[in-house]
Scaffold this active site. Structure first.
Site, PDB file in Angstrom:
ATOM      1  N   SER A 217      36.636  52.260  29.946  1.00 48.68           N
ATOM      2  CA  SER A 217      36.164  51.324  30.975  1.00 48.68           C
ATOM      3  C   SER A 217      34.749  51.684  31.654  1.00 48.68           C
ATOM      4  O   SER A 217      33.973  51.982  31.123  1.00 48.68           O
ATOM      5  CB  SER A 217      37.261  51.211  31.874  1.00 48.68           C
ATOM      6  OG  SER A 217      37.204  50.050  32.802  1.00 48.68           O
ATOM      7  N   ASP A 426      39.109  41.936  25.250  1.00 50.25           N
ATOM      8  CA  ASP A 426      39.462  42.864  26.429  1.00 50.25           C
ATOM      9  C   ASP A 426      39.197  41.844  27.964  1.00 50.25           C
ATOM     10  O   ASP A 426      37.966  41.535  27.988  1.00 50.25           O
ATOM     11  CB  ASP A 426      38.538  43.907  26.279  1.00 50.25           C
ATOM     12  CG  ASP A 426      38.649  45.271  27.072  1.00 50.25           C
ATOM     13  OD1 ASP A 426      38.967  44.927  28.624  1.00 50.25           O
ATOM     14  OD2 ASP A 426      38.644  46.284  26.797  1.00 50.25           O
ATOM     15  N   HIS A 455      43.045  46.220  27.503  1.00 50.36           N
ATOM     16  CA  HIS A 455      42.056  46.956  28.180  1.00 50.36           C
ATOM     17  C   HIS A 455      42.356  48.500  27.671  1.00 50.36           C
ATOM     18  O   HIS A 455      43.311  48.906  28.147  1.00 50.36           O
ATOM     19  CB  HIS A 455      41.668  46.614  29.496  1.00 50.36           C
ATOM     20  CG  HIS A 455      40.762  47.640  30.061  1.00 50.36           C
ATOM     21  ND1 HIS A 455      39.221  47.240  29.820  1.00 50.36           N
ATOM     22  CD2 HIS A 455      40.687  48.376  31.247  1.00 50.36           C
ATOM     23  CE1 HIS A 455      38.445  47.959  30.393  1.00 50.36           C
ATOM     24  NE2 HIS A 455      39.341  48.832  31.136  1.00 50.36           N
TER      25      HIS A 455
END
Length: 491
Positions: A217, A426, A455
Site C-alpha cells: 500500500s 483493489d 487490498h
C-alpha cells in the site's frame, strides 16, 4: 484505544512497560553483521511476537544536517532460519502513513494466512520491521486531536456544500493543533523521502551493503522512493498494492472512491448469493440496500454508526476477501441493531497525526473551500458510494508546515530490480494508479496483475500465481521476463 508512552529511563527506552535497548547512532559495520546494535525483547503489541528481536537506531531529523538533532527509530528483526544460506536483510513496511510496522515480520509468518512467508524466503533473510519516523515506538508526533476529531476520521461524507464548509472548520482546527503541538518541530521532516533515507540508515546500522524491500500500500510508494534515491544499495524490491508515482496526494485520495466502485460488485455478488443475510436477491438489490442504509443512518444514526461511519466501514471491510463480517454488519444495521466494531489496538491519535504530517506536508493541496465543494459535487455523481467523502476537505487544505525538501520523482533510472504486484479490484490502491507507477519505472519494473479483489496480495491474498511470483523473486532473484496476468483462482 492503545496508549503508547515513550520515556527515557536509565539509558533505555521504556515502551508500554517493556524495556528496549537504548538507541545507537547508525554506523556502518562489516556486511552481514550488526555490531553497532544490541537486540533485546520486543515491546508488547496487539500481536504476540515470540520470534522477534527489537532494538532502536538514532537517525538525523534533517538529513541536510546529519550531525544535528537526532530522533529514534524502533526496529525489529525476524532472524533468518538458515544463516548459512542467508542473503541479507528484507526491510518491510505494511502501509500507512502512520501505521506501526514493528510486528509486521511476525504477522507475515502467521499460519492462518492464505500464504504466509515461506521457508524459501525465511532462510534467505533477516526480516526487518520498522516503526517509521513519527510513528508508534519511534519518536512519535501528535496533533492533540480530541476524541470527537478522531471519531470523524478522514472520510466524512458530504451531501451539500454546507457539509464541506462545516468540515473545513474541523480541518482548519486540526491543522492548527498540529502546528501548535509539542512535536511541531518534526512536521517539516515527516516526508516519505526522509523515511526512505531512514531505511538506508537502518541498512548501514545492520552492517549490510545492500537491502531488499517489501512494501504494501503506502509502503509501495515508500519503496519506490527508496529505490529511486538508493538504486545501488537496494537489492530485490517488491511493491504490493501499488500507489501512483506521486504518492498520497489529492489524486490518490480521490482515487479511493474509484477503488470502492471497482471492488463493491464482488461484495454485491457475494451478498446476493447468500440469502441468509437478507440484503438482496441480486447484486443490483444489494447495491440499493447500501444506499438505503446510508440514507437511513443519515437521518437516524445508530450508536456510532452515522452515514459516514457506515460508508467508511464498508470501504475498509472491502479490503478483505472475507465478506461474512461485512454482510453481518449490514444485516445488524438493517435490523436496527448496532454492530460491534473490534478495537484493533491502534493509537489513532498518533496514526492520524503522522498521516497528516506526511500527506499534508509533502504534497500540494488546494486551499480553496470552493474547490473541495466542486470536487465533492463531481465525485458524488461519478462515484456515488464514497466520492463525496474521499473528495472532502481535510487538514491538508490549511497545513502550516511545508516539507523540508522536494518530492522525489520516480523514474526508470537504476537497475531492473522492481516487482509490482496488484489486484485488479483493489479498493485502497486502484489498478489505474498502479499502472501509472509501472510506466514511471519503465524498464526497472515488471508487473503482476491478478484477477482478484481486496487490498494486499502478499500473505493475505488467495492467488497462488501472484504469491509465487513474489516468493520466487525474493528467494531466487528470478522475476517474470515480462508483465504477467494471473487468472482468478477458485477454491
Amino acid at each position: 484505544m492503545r496508549k503508547v508512552l515513550l520515556a527515557a529511563v536509565c539509558g533505555a527506552v521504556a515502551v508500554a512497560g517493556v524495556t528496549v535497548p537504548a538507541a545507537s547512532d547508525a554506523t556502518t559495520s562489516a556486511p552481514g553483521t550488526s555490531r553497532a546494535l544490541t537486540w533485546g525483547t520486543c515491546p508488547a503489541t496487539t500481536l504476540p511476537t515470540p520470534d522477534l528481536e527489537c532494538t532502536t537506531v538514532r537517525v538525523p531529523l534533517d538529513y541536510r544536517q546529519p550531525s544535528g538533532k537526532k530522533i529514534t527509530l524502533a526496529i525489529s528483526r525476524l532472524p533468518s532460519t538458515d544463516p548459512g544460506r542467508r542473503r541479507g536483510v528484507l526491510l518491510t513496511n505494511p502501509g500507512g502513513p502512520g501505521i506501526s510496522g514493528l510486528d509486521f515480520p511476525q504477522l507475515l509468518t502467521l499460519k492462518g494466512l492464505p500464504a504466509p512467508l515461506p521457508a524459501s524466503v525465511r532462510e534467505q533473510y533477516d526480516v526487518i520491521g520498522i516503526d517509521p519516523r513519527g510513528v508508534g515506538r519511534s519518536t512519535p508526533v501528535t496533533c492533540d486531536l480530541t476524541p470527537e476529531q478522531i471519531a470523524i476520521g478522514n472520510l466524512p461524507y458530504a451531501r451539500t456544500p454546507a457539509d464541506v464548509t462545516a468540515q473545513a472548520r474541523v480541518a482548519k482546527a486540526e491543522a492548527a493543533q498540529c502546528a501548535d503541538a509539542d512535536t511541531s518541530w518534526m512536521l517539516p521532516h515527516m516526508t516519505t523521502a526522509n523515511t526512505a533515507r531512514d531505511l538506508d540508515t537502518v541498512r548501514q546500522a545492520l552492517g549490510e551493503s545492500t537491502a531488499s524491500f517489501l512494501g504494501v500500500s503506502y509502503g509501495s510508494y515508500l519503496g519506490a522512493v527508496y529505490t529511486t534515491l538508493f538504486p545501488r544499495t537496494t537489492d530485490r524490491v517488491v511493491l504490493d498494492s501499488v500507489m501512483g508515482p506521486e504518492g498520497y496526494d489529492i489524486t490518490a485520495m480521490r482515487g479511493l472512491a474509484r477503488g470502492m466502485e471497482d471492488r463493491f460488485p464482488d461484495f454485491a455478488a457475494y451478498a446476493a448469493a447468500h440469502p441468509e443475510y437478507g440484503l438482496g436477491a441480486t447484486p443490483a438489490r444489494v447495491t440499493r440496500k447500501y444506499h438505503q442504509l446510508a440514507d437511513r443512518l443519515r437521518r437516524r444514526p445508530l450508536g456510532i454508526f452515522t452515514e459516514s461511519v457506515f460508508r467508511g466501514a464498508t470501504f475498509s471491510k472491502l479490503y478483505s476477501t472475507d465478506f461474512d463480517n461485512l454482510a453481518g454488519i449490514w444485516q445488524s444495521l438493517d435490523r436496527g441493531v448496532e454492530p460491534e466494531l473490534p478495537d484493533d489496538g491502534a493509537d489513532l491519535q498518533n496514526t492520524l497525526a503522522a498521516r497528516f504530517a506526511v500527506i499534508c506536508g509533502e504534497s500540494d493541496w488546494p486551499r480553496s473551500v470552493a474547490r473541495y465543494q466542486l470536487d465533492v459535487a463531481v465525485d458524488r455523481v461519478r462515484y456515488p458510494k464514497l466520492g463525496a467523502a474521499s473528495a472532502n476537505i481535510s487538514a491538508c487544505a490549511f497545513w502550516h508546515e511545508p516539507s523540508a525538501g522536494p518530492k522525489v520523482a520516480i523514474t526508470g533510472h537504476g537497475p531492473s530490480n522492481v516487482l509490482l504486484v496488484q489486484n485488479e479490484r483493489d479498493p485502497g490502491t486502484p489498478l489505474v494508479n498502479a499502472r501509472r507507477l509501472r510506466v514511471a519505472f519503465g524498464v526497472r519494473a515488471r508487473m503482476v496483475t491478478i484477477d482478484q479483489g481486496g487490498h494486499g496480495v502478499y500473505g493475505f491474498g488467495a492467488n497462488r500465481c501472484g504469491s509465487d511470483a513474489m516468493n520466487t523473486y525474493l528467494a531466487t532473484g528470478e522475476r517474470p521476463r515480462q508483465d504477467v496476468f494471473c487468472a482468478r483462482e477458485t477454491r
